[in-house]
Write an enzyme that holds these catalytic residues in place. Structure first.
Site, mmCIF file in Angstrom:
data_model
loop_
_atom_site.group_PDB
_atom_site.id
_atom_site.type_symbol
_atom_site.label_atom_id
_atom_site.label_comp_id
_atom_site.label_asym_id
_atom_site.label_seq_id
_atom_site.Cartn_x
_atom_site.Cartn_y
_atom_site.Cartn_z
ATOM 1 N N ARG A 27 58.163 -59.506 -55.745
ATOM 2 C CA ARG A 27 57.189 -59.617 -54.646
ATOM 3 C C ARG A 27 55.828 -60.046 -55.192
ATOM 4 N NH1 ARG A 27 53.498 -55.565 -52.553
ATOM 5 N NH2 ARG A 27 52.771 -56.263 -50.518
ATOM 6 N N HIS A 57 46.529 -46.524 -49.463
ATOM 7 C CA HIS A 57 47.710 -47.391 -49.422
ATOM 8 C C HIS A 57 48.389 -47.423 -50.788
ATOM 9 C CE1 HIS A 57 44.189 -49.821 -50.483
ATOM 10 N NE2 HIS A 57 44.998 -50.647 -51.126
ATOM 11 N N ASP A 87 40.688 -48.613 -52.026
ATOM 12 C CA ASP A 87 40.004 -49.640 -52.797
ATOM 13 C C ASP A 87 38.525 -49.272 -52.952
ATOM 14 O OD1 ASP A 87 42.378 -51.037 -52.956
ATOM 15 O OD2 ASP A 87 41.913 -52.381 -51.296
ATOM 16 N N HIS A 135 46.261 -45.304 -53.479
ATOM 17 C CA HIS A 135 44.837 -45.419 -53.807
ATOM 18 C C HIS A 135 44.047 -45.912 -52.597
ATOM 19 C CE1 HIS A 135 46.308 -49.554 -54.214
ATOM 20 N NE2 HIS A 135 45.058 -49.944 -54.014
HETATM 21 O O1 LIG Z 1 50.304 -55.598 -53.156
HETATM 22 C C1 LIG Z 1 49.934 -54.928 -52.183
HETATM 23 O O2 LIG Z 1 50.501 -54.936 -51.097
HETATM 24 C C2 LIG Z 1 48.748 -54.018 -52.327
HETATM 25 C C3 LIG Z 1 47.729 -54.487 -53.340
HETATM 26 C C4 LIG Z 1 46.588 -53.559 -53.469
HETATM 27 O O3 LIG Z 1 46.500 -52.567 -52.805
HETATM 28 C C5 LIG Z 1 45.532 -53.831 -54.450
HETATM 29 O O4 LIG Z 1 45.625 -54.827 -55.191
HETATM 30 O O5 LIG Z 1 44.564 -53.031 -54.488
HETATM 31 FE FE LIG Z 2 44.543 -51.658 -52.942
#
Ligand SMILES: O=C(O)CCC(=O)C(=O)O
Ligand SMILES: [Fe+2]
Length: 194
Positions: A140, A130, A76, A74
């Protein structure tokens, strides 16, 4: 878990983090705008404590990580995101058409440009695609701060001719939701091309 400034500031150990990244996000936005020749109070006026938020992500271990994303690919839907991740690793981004892993460093913050900055900067800054992949044995955690404007805020390119038509953040969110419901994925900025 979503933390708004209201609940963050009352009770959790995230308070110092939230307070600091909120200031950092504003500074970064201003610097990035200034680099394009725009000294602007736009971000301070439109991104308020009540419109920005912190998301705490927890990714449980997954025995079949190649089949199951922690978070789907996605971009952001904000101006910019400040991300802190632990030492496990799992964040990946697209660079030159290839997925690459971001080396985990709990001492560092990752800054992602979001769709709104791409539109505002007229494509000078690009929102990065990403995803988060899971780990077979390790849990994690990450924390992401989203610099978002109020729904009424109108996003207009800072230079002409504009690649995107102007749109309100409400309109953008609605379009994203509509696309996700209709097609199963976010289309994003290309919906707003002139
Ligand atoms: O947890 C991650 O590394 C990415 C988190 C992410 O992309 C988000 O919360 O929009
Ligand atoms: Fe994100």
């Amino acid at each position: 878990m979503i933390l708004t400034p209201r609940n963050v500031l009352t009770s959790t150990p995230m308070e110092p983090f939230a307070t600091k990244v909120a200031i950092l996000a504003q500074k970064l936005a201003e610097i990035l705008a200034e680099k394009l020749g725009h000294k602007s109070s736009f971000f301070q006026e439109s991104c308020l404590p009540s419109t920005c938020y912190l998301r705490l992500n927890r990714y449980p271990p997954c025995p079949i990580p190649s089949d199951i994303y922690g978070l789907m690919p996605h971009t952001d839907s904000d101006f910019l995101t400040i991300l802190h991740q632990d030492q496990v690793g799992g964040l990946q981004l697209v660079k030159d058409g290839q997925w690459i892993a971001v080396k985990p460093n709990p001492e560092a913050l990752v800054i992602n440009i979001g769709d709104l900055f791409q539109a505002w900067s007229n494509d000078c800054y690009k929102s990065v695609k990403h995803r988060a992949v899971t780990h077979p044995t390790k849990e994690r955690f990450s924390a992401a701060y989203f610099l978002c404007p109020s729904y009424e805020t109108v996003i207009e390119s800072c230079s002409m001719p504009s690649v995107y038509r102007k749109f309100s953040f409400r309109e953008y969110r609605q379009k994203v939701q509509e696309d996700v419901q209709l097609h199963g994925y976010k289309v994003g900025l290309s919906r707003f091309l002139v």
